[in-house]
Design an enzyme around this catalytic site. Structure first.
Site, PDB file in Angstrom:
ATOM      1  N   GLU A  58      69.288  53.506  93.193  1.00  0.00           N
ATOM      2  CA  GLU A  58      69.724  53.461  91.792  1.00  0.00           C
ATOM      3  C   GLU A  58      68.552  53.816  90.877  1.00  0.00           C
ATOM      4  O   GLU A  58      67.435  53.431  91.175  1.00  0.00           O
ATOM      5  CB  GLU A  58      70.167  52.023  91.428  1.00  0.00           C
TER       6      GLU A  58
ATOM      7  N   LYS B 226      65.992  53.199  88.013  1.00  0.00           N
ATOM      8  CA  LYS B 226      65.522  51.918  87.484  1.00  0.00           C
ATOM      9  C   LYS B 226      65.401  52.036  85.970  1.00  0.00           C
ATOM     10  O   LYS B 226      64.512  52.704  85.442  1.00  0.00           O
ATOM     11  CB  LYS B 226      64.177  51.548  88.103  1.00  0.00           C
TER      12      LYS B 226
ATOM     13  N   ASP C  68      64.591  51.273  82.210  1.00  0.00           N
ATOM     14  CA  ASP C  68      63.483  50.581  81.557  1.00  0.00           C
ATOM     15  C   ASP C  68      63.985  49.963  80.257  1.00  0.00           C
ATOM     16  O   ASP C  68      63.813  50.510  79.178  1.00  0.00           O
ATOM     17  CB  ASP C  68      62.356  51.588  81.292  1.00  0.00           C
TER      18      ASP C  68
ATOM     19  N   TYR D 205      74.086  46.140  87.401  1.00  0.00           N
ATOM     20  CA  TYR D 205      73.596  46.517  88.722  1.00  0.00           C
ATOM     21  C   TYR D 205      73.438  45.374  89.724  1.00  0.00           C
ATOM     22  O   TYR D 205      73.148  45.598  90.886  1.00  0.00           O
ATOM     23  CB  TYR D 205      72.293  47.300  88.634  1.00  0.00           C
TER      24      TYR D 205
ATOM     25  N   LYS E 292      58.207  53.032  91.894  1.00  0.00           N
ATOM     26  CA  LYS E 292      57.856  53.383  90.521  1.00  0.00           C
ATOM     27  C   LYS E 292      57.383  54.829  90.402  1.00  0.00           C
ATOM     28  O   LYS E 292      56.748  55.355  91.315  1.00  0.00           O
ATOM     29  CB  LYS E 292      56.733  52.446  90.027  1.00  0.00           C
TER      30      LYS E 292
ATOM     31  N   CYS F 153      25.722  35.046  82.337  1.00  0.00           N
ATOM     32  CA  CYS F 153      26.988  34.929  81.621  1.00  0.00           C
ATOM     33  C   CYS F 153      26.750  35.118  80.131  1.00  0.00           C
ATOM     34  O   CYS F 153      25.899  34.443  79.554  1.00  0.00           O
ATOM     35  CB  CYS F 153      27.596  33.550  81.895  1.00  0.00           C
TER      36      CYS F 153
ATOM     37  N   CYS G  13      27.358  31.530  78.275  1.00  0.00           N
ATOM     38  CA  CYS G  13      26.532  30.321  78.403  1.00  0.00           C
ATOM     39  C   CYS G  13      25.136  30.604  78.939  1.00  0.00           C
ATOM     40  O   CYS G  13      24.312  29.706  79.042  1.00  0.00           O
ATOM     41  CB  CYS G  13      27.233  29.278  79.285  1.00  0.00           C
TER      42      CYS G  13
ATOM     43  N   CYS H 108      30.261  33.541  86.731  1.00  0.00           N
ATOM     44  CA  CYS H 108      29.335  32.669  86.005  1.00  0.00           C
ATOM     45  C   CYS H 108      29.205  31.363  86.786  1.00  0.00           C
ATOM     46  O   CYS H 108      30.200  30.790  87.222  1.00  0.00           O
ATOM     47  CB  CYS H 108      29.893  32.409  84.611  1.00  0.00           C
TER      48      CYS H 108
ATOM     49  N   CYS I 179      30.078  26.030  80.787  1.00  0.00           N
ATOM     50  CA  CYS I 179      30.320  27.345  80.186  1.00  0.00           C
ATOM     51  C   CYS I 179      31.469  27.265  79.183  1.00  0.00           C
ATOM     52  O   CYS I 179      32.607  26.985  79.545  1.00  0.00           O
ATOM     53  CB  CYS I 179      30.645  28.380  81.260  1.00  0.00           C
TER      54      CYS I 179
HETATM   55  C1  9MJ Z   1      67.090  48.363  87.002  1.00  0.00           C
HETATM   56  N1  9MJ Z   1      66.163  47.865  86.181  1.00  0.00           N
HETATM   57  O1  9MJ Z   1      67.622  49.414  86.761  1.00  0.00           O
HETATM   58  C2  9MJ Z   1      67.682  45.997  89.545  1.00  0.00           C
HETATM   59  N2  9MJ Z   1      67.463  47.616  88.156  1.00  0.00           N
HETATM   60  O2  9MJ Z   1      68.298  44.315  91.189  1.00  0.00           O
HETATM   61  C3  9MJ Z   1      68.349  47.995  89.139  1.00  0.00           C
HETATM   62  N3  9MJ Z   1      67.069  46.373  88.441  1.00  0.00           N
HETATM   63  C4  9MJ Z   1      67.559  44.689  90.164  1.00  0.00           C
HETATM   64  N4  9MJ Z   1      68.476  46.985  89.994  1.00  0.00           N
HETATM   65  C5  9MJ Z   1      67.957  43.053  91.522  1.00  0.00           C
HETATM   66  N5  9MJ Z   1      68.959  49.192  89.198  1.00  0.00           N
HETATM   67  C6  9MJ Z   1      66.988  42.626  90.668  1.00  0.00           C
HETATM   68  C7  9MJ Z   1      66.738  43.682  89.791  1.00  0.00           C
END
Ligand code: 9MJ
Length: 699
Positions: free
Chosen positions: A128, A130, A132, A239, A327, A421, A424, A445, A451
């Site tokens: 899937e 991800k 943001d 999701y 990522k 440090c 101190c 330190c 400190c």
């Molecule tokens: C996002 N952020 O798109 C999960 N997520 O599944 C997708 N996050 C997720 N799955 C379990 N596609 C915990 C987080």
């Protein structure tokens, strides 16, 4: 702070009022900027409100002095964040990250190994995008939307039901046949087009701009007035799920289809992948599509499709073993390194921080970046004045990746890492790592309790949001109180009012405090005189003990008395080590903390002033193996050793590697040897694998 800034409003002259209004306009604008652009407020809500109130009161007395850029023209610039708390019935998980193809290959191998799958057995994953944005949990009872919450820290979020109701992607009633109760979870996000339109509107109305779509989605959802949320174009992709009285399917894919049938949006790019090659191809594909999707994604997520397998895989601390987030490469930018500062952490580590010419990296202004340690500075040959590449990935602290040698100015000068440090003056040393025999990367330190920087960092940690969470006691105040000797150890915080009898007056005499703010601080402190054990342990700031470990310890020992008693024994390290999720290094650090007389004294003082509430053991408390020490020996046939151990631990058992008088159960398979003999000798209960499974399956 200048004297004018403290002067009662009725005593201000017109000239002073003009100066004061200018200061307040600048200061409030700076806070707004930090809040909106950097998502990192530097003052508490209470302090921010005080500034706004003072501004308004001066303007009321001197209406002719109201500035064109007055903050009072921007009403409600900052949401007041007073939402009710929601405890998640099933915690909202975070995902483990993969940063390379190799990490993904390892993940798949790890899953297969855990499940003991033959090479020929197919293992299917969903892949899937991800998103943001910010995660939210939507609870439906008998098909009706009854509660919506933010993720918060995963255990406790904020009740944003009224705001989520205004999203058109959030069905108020599920279509078709829905379970009695289900929590649908997903991501609230904003498209690039809607984000641009919102910022245009903000600009026209003289309000602060948002730095990126994620911040604007977060800011929009956390408005106290749902009408504002309604005016923002927010969307939602479903999701995953939390508590469910029943599930509509036996696979991740099937549940996503049910979500769609109920009226949710599910990301249309989601696919099923049957091999690692297919998974990696999906990743490349998404990398290519990323720029034209119209909304931000920061990677892709792979999940084991079969829910039975998900259940067997379970969790490691707060992340599921059955999923991983792959990522995308971080975003980078070039800028000039203007200086290097040394920050002293609460355990004395000296961390070099790069002071940068401000630069935008992926939509966020970056001025500070970590240089990790002195070896890293040497390895990258970083000099002050260099042009450097800064990288920001997700929420982590920006880093300096490398320098740009061709752009090095003649004036660039090497940096000499301090051997004392800066706070101190104590020697700062690199200890030898016992295991490797090499010097540790971190220079530390040696000032310990003398400190001031370490003490201040410990106190800051102690009052921080996930620890004691004392509102209104920010860094500035802690430094000031520490300098004056008013707060030297955590207990002093709880004595503040009593010790300074006419406390409000004592504090009011200090810069930046008024009667209201002192009263509010005392109230905030009083609210924290009761604290759950896990937060308490986390607040102690023991090296290597983060929130997850603190929770594990709290669940294992239940009460502060039991925990402290266990730490006194000479079996403490061994016992800690036997808790799943606590390794040798962590165990040694905890023991070292309790072996230090100063720490024990500080704890004794503190425990006279606060009540630590016990933490109930998890649902496993009433399992037949909760609290029991179990040893597996010989071979297991129905599951791998790792799975057996994880399952036992999730039911509250301790799994140990050796048999002793403390062992409760030995699970012996074919080929068991000396451990089985020892068990018989000591009269420990012995079960074969089937008997063990029968016992735990009754849980
Ligand atoms: C996002 N952020 O798109 C999960 N997520 O599944 C997708 N996050 C997720 N799955 C379990 N596609 C915990 C987080």
């Amino acid at each position: 702070m200048s004297a004018t800034a403290r002067k009662p409003i009725e005593k201000l002259t017109a000239a002073e009022a003009r100066k004061e209004l200018e200061r307040l306009a600048n200061e409030i604008a700076a806070h707004d900027r930090r809040y909106y652009r950097e998502d990192a407020p530097s003052v508490s809500d209470a302090q921010y409100d005080e500034l706004r109130k003072r501004n308004a009161a001066i303007e009321a007395r001197f209406p002719e002095l109201v500035r064109p850029d007055s903050p009072s023209h921007r009403v409600g610039a900052k949401p007041s964040e007073k939402f009710a708390k929601v405890v998640h019935r099933v915690p909202m998980l975070s995902l483990d990250n993969a940063f390379s193809d190799e990490n993904v290959v390892d993940f798949v191998a790890r899953v297969r190994r855990f499940l003991g799958l033959k090479d020929s057995t197919e293992l299917v994953f969903t892949a899937e995008p991800k998103i943001d944005g910010l995660s939210a949990s939507l609870r439906y009872e008998n098909g009706l939307f009854v509660q919506g919450a933010t993720r918060g820290d995963g255990t406790e979020g904020e009740d944003i039901t009224a705001n989520l109701r205004t999203l058109k992607d959030v069905p108020l009633r599920l279509h078709g046949r829905a379970p009695g109760a289900i929590e649908v979870r997903g991501e609230v996000y904003m498209t690039h087009a809607d984000f641009a339109a919102l910022n245009k509107r903000q600009e026209k109305e003289g309000r602060p701009l948002y730095a990126n779509p994620r911040n604007s989605a977060a800011g929009s959802v956390r408005q106290l007035d749902p009408a504002i949320t309604a005016s923002r174009a927010l969307r939602f992709f479903a999701y995953t799920w939390g508590e469910a009285s029943e599930l509509p399917a036996a696979t991740q894919w099937g549940v996503l289809q049910a979500f769609e049938a109920w009226g949710f949006k599910v990301n249309p790019l989601t696919r099923l992948c049957r091999t690692t090659d297919e998974i990696l191809k999906f990743y490349r594909d998404m990398e290519g599509k990323r720029a034209s999707l119209g909304y931000d994604i920061d990677g892709v997520v792979y999940k084991v499709d079969d829910l039975k397998l998900q259940e067997r895989l379970g969790f490691v601390s707060r992340s599921p073993r059955w999923a991983i987030a792959h990522k995308f490469a971080a975003q980078q930018a070039e800028t000039v390194l203007e200086d290097i500062d040394i920050q002293v952490g609460r355990t004395g580590t000296l961390t070099p921080v790069a002071k940068l010419k401000p630069v935008t990296v992926g939509g966020v202004v970056v001025q500070n970046a970590t240089l990790h340690n002195e070896d890293e500075i040497a390895r990258k040959d970083v000099r002050i004045g260099d042009v450097v590449v800064v990288q920001r990935a997700g929420d982590v602290i920006p880093q300096i990746v490398r320098i740009v040698p061709d752009k090095r100015p003649k004036s660039a000068r090497p940096y000499k890492f301090p051997e004392r440090c800066p706070a101190c003056g104590s020697h700062a040393v690199r200890e030898l790592d016992e295991k490797t025999g090499k010097a540790e990367a971190a220079r530390r330190c040696t000032g310990g309790l003398i400190c001031p920087a370490q003490a201040v960092e410990r106190l800051k940690h102690f009052v921080s949001r996930n620890a004691f969470d004392i509102e209104g006691l920010g860094e500035k105040h802690i430094i000031a109180f520490h300098e004056d000797g008013l707060i030297r150890e955590p207990a002093d915080i709880f004595l503040l009012e009593r010790r300074y009898g006419s406390g409000e007056k004592a504090i009011m005499a200090r810069e930046g405090w008024g009667e209201q703010s002192a009263k509010k601080l005392f109230e905030a402190i009083d609210r924290r005189r009761d604290i759950p054990l896990d937060r308490f342990i986390y607040a102690l700031g023991i090296r290597h003990v983060g929130e997850t470990t603190a929770k594990l310890l709290a669940r294992t020992y239940g009460s502060i008395d039991a925990f402290m008693a266990a730490m006194e024994g000479n079996q403490a390290v061994e016992e800690l080590d036997s808790i799943g999720g606590v390794g040798e290094t962590v165990a040694q650090a905890i023991k070292a903390f309790f072996d230090e007389p100063h720490n024990r004294k500080a704890l004794t003082h503190l425990l006279k002033l606060v009540t630590v509430t016990p933490v109930a053991a998890p649902r496993s408390a009433n399992s037949p193996v909760a609290g029991k020490t179990v040893v597996f020996t010989g071979s297991l046939e129905k599951m791998t050793r790792q799975e057996a151990k994880a399952r036992a631990e999730s039911l509250g058992a301790k799994v140990s590697g050796s048999v002793s008088a403390k062992t409760d159960i030995v699970v012996a398979g074919p080929g068991a040897g000396s451990k089985l003999t020892e068990a018989h000798k000591l009269g420990v209960k012995v079960l074969d694998e089937d008997a063990w499974l029968k016992l735990v399956e009754s849980a």
